[in-house]
Design a protein around this motif. Structure first.
Motif, short mmCIF file in Angstrom:
data_model
loop_
_atom_site.label_atom_id
_atom_site.label_comp_id
_atom_site.label_asym_id
_atom_site.label_seq_id
_atom_site.Cartn_x
_atom_site.Cartn_y
_atom_site.Cartn_z
N ASN A 98 33.35 30.48 32.77
CA ASN A 98 33.41 31.81 33.34
C ASN A 98 34.39 32.49 34.55
OD1 ASN A 98 31.28 33.53 32.13
ND2 ASN A 98 29.95 31.96 33.12
N GLY A 99 35.09 30.65 34.85
CA GLY A 99 36.34 31.12 35.76
C GLY A 99 36.23 30.75 37.30
N PHE A 100 37.04 31.07 38.29
CA PHE A 100 37.21 31.48 39.36
C PHE A 100 37.89 32.35 39.79
CE2 PHE A 100 39.29 31.26 43.15
CZ PHE A 100 38.48 30.53 44.34
N ASN A 101 36.69 33.70 40.33
CA ASN A 101 36.93 35.21 40.71
C ASN A 101 38.39 34.91 41.90
OD1 ASN A 101 37.52 38.19 41.36
ND2 ASN A 101 35.51 38.04 39.47
N ILE A 102 39.09 35.46 41.74
CA ILE A 102 40.59 35.46 42.29
C ILE A 102 40.38 36.42 43.60
CG2 ILE A 102 42.49 34.10 40.89
CD1 ILE A 102 43.76 37.38 40.73
N TYR A 103 39.66 37.80 43.45
CA TYR A 103 39.15 38.62 43.77
C TYR A 103 38.01 38.51 44.62
CZ TYR A 103 42.93 40.35 41.19
OH TYR A 103 43.75 40.73 40.73
N GLU A 104 36.62 37.99 44.53
CA GLU A 104 35.19 38.06 44.96
C GLU A 104 35.90 36.42 45.82
OE1 GLU A 104 33.83 40.02 44.71
OE2 GLU A 104 33.93 41.51 43.21
N THR A 111 32.28 30.09 44.09
CA THR A 111 31.53 29.65 42.68
C THR A 111 31.52 31.02 41.95
OG1 THR A 111 29.99 29.38 42.98
CG2 THR A 111 30.98 27.77 43.08
N VAL A 112 32.25 32.35 42.65
CA VAL A 112 31.84 33.55 41.80
C VAL A 112 32.81 33.58 40.58
CG1 VAL A 112 32.17 35.70 41.90
CG2 VAL A 112 31.70 34.77 44.21
N GLY A 113 32.87 33.84 39.23
CA GLY A 113 33.33 33.67 38.41
C GLY A 113 33.61 35.01 37.77
N GLN A 114 33.74 34.96 36.76
CA GLN A 114 34.86 36.80 36.06
C GLN A 114 33.21 38.06 36.20
OE1 GLN A 114 35.48 36.54 31.65
NE2 GLN A 114 33.86 34.64 31.31
N TYR A 115 33.80 38.91 35.80
CA TYR A 115 33.45 40.79 35.62
C TYR A 115 32.64 40.12 34.63
CZ TYR A 115 35.61 41.67 40.29
OH TYR A 115 35.93 41.58 41.61
N ASP A 116 31.52 40.99 34.46
CA ASP A 116 30.97 41.23 34.09
C ASP A 116 30.80 42.26 33.37
OD1 ASP A 116 29.34 40.40 30.36
OD2 ASP A 116 27.61 39.88 32.13
N THR A 130 29.03 43.56 36.63
CA THR A 130 28.20 42.62 37.35
C THR A 130 29.69 41.28 37.56
OG1 THR A 130 26.35 41.18 37.98
CG2 THR A 130 27.27 40.83 36.31
N THR A 131 28.87 40.83 38.28
CA THR A 131 29.30 38.90 38.07
C THR A 131 28.79 37.87 38.20
OG1 THR A 131 29.02 37.91 40.47
CG2 THR A 131 31.04 39.49 40.08
N THR A 132 29.59 36.61 37.45
CA THR A 132 28.70 36.01 37.05
C THR A 132 29.12 34.68 37.60
OG1 THR A 132 31.28 35.25 35.30
CG2 THR A 132 29.70 36.39 34.40
N GLU A 133 27.96 33.23 37.45
CA GLU A 133 28.18 31.96 38.38
C GLU A 133 29.95 31.27 37.69
OE1 GLU A 133 27.85 29.51 40.94
OE2 GLU A 133 26.80 31.57 40.51
N PHE A 457 42.61 47.20 29.23
CA PHE A 457 43.05 46.42 30.59
C PHE A 457 41.41 45.40 31.08
CE2 PHE A 457 45.94 49.49 32.15
CZ PHE A 457 46.88 49.01 32.60
N SER A 458 41.60 44.61 31.26
CA SER A 458 40.32 43.79 31.72
C SER A 458 39.39 44.24 32.57
CB SER A 458 40.44 42.61 32.37
OG SER A 458 41.33 41.85 33.30
N ALA A 459 38.71 43.93 33.29
CA ALA A 459 36.97 44.81 34.27
C ALA A 459 37.63 44.42 35.22
CB ALA A 459 35.74 43.30 33.45
N ASP A 460 38.87 43.83 35.74
CA ASP A 460 39.04 43.68 37.84
C ASP A 460 39.67 45.42 37.02
OD1 ASP A 460 41.75 42.77 35.92
OD2 ASP A 460 41.19 41.25 36.07
#
Length: 508
Positions: A98-104, A111-116, A130-133, A457-460
């Motif tokens: 789920n990665g590392f969210n560079i915007y959150e 540890t906020v992960g990708q957008y869902d 929403t966001t994932t872990e 485009f992706s969810a961001d």
């Protein structure tokens, strides 16, 4: 007759076997599939230098899966002849589902992960986000050999200077050198640059609150936008570093599209109506707007000499103005006005039709912000008309610098005109009339410049999904063929997946 015919067939077969055996016949090798080559450029060792757009960020995060489908990854694997089953990694990489969210996340330890994206109910076509872990950030190949020198949020000065504060570059550790110097040290036969894009984007995403025309590289802070002169100096420095290192090296440079047409800036309209109409909060909204207007009225009655053109606009949530209620924003440029006790009246107004509020605002417009004088959006959360004009002009100026360098390169540089291509993608867009862009059709499939089933485009709302990266890879390949001649095998954007949107579930 039947017996004679059978005997003749047997004899013919025996004769053929004798001929093949005596001649030791070798069947021809099946032709090897080739990816082609250019006539006047060598792409056998290509390096990329850029920011977030080329780094593999998808749905706001760097993940193991989607980082493999960045534009450089698609390009480099394509010309290595690798299939998705034996995809090689040429980039700074993470090991995270789920990665590392560079915007959150603000720290690499968060540890906020990708957008869902998901549909909240089964009977709607409007998705929510929403966001994932996720996981704390770390490259699993830090300091290793790479060909894609592109890092999240890397602005031009992060790439050219040795003392960058960019945490992702520091985490990868290119050594006691700059990113550009590390890329040149690979002795590439070809290079691809995406410079300036992240500078304008970072400035816009901060509501144009950074330095609008930074002139001294030593004073750089993230979100500052280099002056045209500083951009030209540093852009030329990067290009020249490659061209002077090897007289046979050639390259391609992306220019800048109109970034303010990205979904991040146009997904939400100025209108607050969909978020408050029919809700209990509407009575409170109208009551507080009335109180705010009354305070302005009292001030102007006490100061009748203030010209009308120097007075603030009133807030208007009247019933006959539905679908014209602009989101409330703070505007420090509004004239001063005071309550009777001498305290300043908040500088608040409605967002205008041509101004832009950012996509993340959707998560709180229905609940906590943007509808009362006390919770108006800050200046970092939207772009004013004058900000839009400045950004538009700066994109044009940067693009002229890039075009000039290409023209002066004696045929060693190709211009990847993403500005023109994005304009084609966005034909039909009309923010005033709420009309969406047309996109382009490729083999009967629509590539829509937004977030949707057929979106690129992706969810961001900022970074491309795999099919979007494949689409832009094909534009890069076509540009190389046009500039340097030859016949390159193109990628098929329809073979790549888009942005997933989950169906409604009881857990949503």
């Amino acid at each position: 007759m039947r017996t004679i015919k059978m005997n003749r067939n047997i004899l013919a077969a025996i004769a053929l076997l004798l001929v093949v055996g005596s001649c030791s016949y070798e069947f021809p090798e099946p032709p090897e599939e080739t990816v082609g080559q250019l006539e006047s450029a060598d792409i056998s060792k290509t390096v990329f230098v850029g920011g977030t757009l080329l780094s593999g960020v998808h749905n706001g995060a760097l993940t193991t899966e989607f980082a493999q489908y960045s534009l450089p990854q698609v390009f480099l694997n394509h010309f290595e002849g690798n299939s998705s089953a034996n995809w090689q990694n040429f980039s700074p990489a993470v090991e995270s589902a789920n990665g590392f969210n560079i915007y959150e996340n603000t720290l690499l330890s968060e540890t906020v992960g990708q957008y869902d994206l998901f549909y909240p109910t089964a009977d709607t076509t409007d998705f929510k986000r929403t966001t994932t872990e996720g996981e704390a950030f770390a490259y699993n190949n830090a300091g290793g050999e790479i060909l894609n020198f592109s890092f999240p949020k890397a602005q031009l000065l992060d790439l050219t200077e040795t003392n960058t504060s960019n945490p992702f570059i520091a985490s990868f550790n290119v050594g006691n050198t700059s990113v550009v110097q590390a890329a040149v040290a690979q002795d590439p036969t070809f290079f691809v640059l995406n410079l300036g894009y992240e500078d304008v984007l970072a400035y816009a995403m901060k509501g144009a609150e950074g330095a609008a025309s930074l002139t001294d590289a030593s004073n750089y802070n993230p979100g500052d936008m280099p002056s045209v002169a500083l951009f030209e100096s540093k852009f030329n420095e990067v290009v020249d570093a490659f061209l002077q290192a090897n007289p046979n090296t050639k390259g391609a440079v992306f220019n800048l599209p109109d970034l303010l047409k990205l979904p991040y800036f146009i997904e939400l309209r100025f209108d607050l109506t969909p978020y408050v109409k029919g809700t209990p909060k509407l009575n409170r909204i109208r009551s507080e707007a009335s109180q705010y207007n009354q305070s302005l009225d009292n001030y102007y009655r006490q100061n009748p000499n203030i010209p009308f053109e120097d007075r603030r606009p009133y807030l208007d949530f009247a019933a006959d103005r539905e679908f014209n209620w602009g989101i409330l924003v703070i505007d420090e440029d509004l004239p001063e006005a005071y309550y009777s006790n001498g305290q300043p009246i908040p500088k608040v107004r409605h967002l205008k039709r041509e101004e832009r509020v950012f996509y993340p605002a959707e998560s709180f417009l229905r609940t906590t912000k943007g509808h009362l004088p006390g919770n108006a959006l800050s200046e970092e959360e939207y772009l004013k008309e004058e900000d839009i004009e400045l950004i538009t002009n700066r994109i044009a100026a940067y693009n002229q610098v890039i075009a000039n360098k290409v023209a002066q390169s004696n045929g060693r540089l190709a211009l990847i005109d993403t500005h023109a291509y994005y304009e084609k993608l966005y034909e039909g867009l009309n923010l005033l009339l709420n009309r969406k862009p047309n996109g382009v059709d490729i083999e009967g499939v629509n590539f829509f410049p937004g977030i949707s089933k057929f979106g690129i485009f992706s969810a961001d709302g900022l970074n491309l999904n795999p099919r979007g990266n494949a689409l832009m890879t094909s534009i890069l390949i076509e540009t190389l063929e046009t500039t340097f001649g030859g016949d390159l095998k193109n990628v098929d954007p329809n073979a790549y997946k888009g942005t997933p949107i989950r169906a409604a579930t009881s857990g949503n």
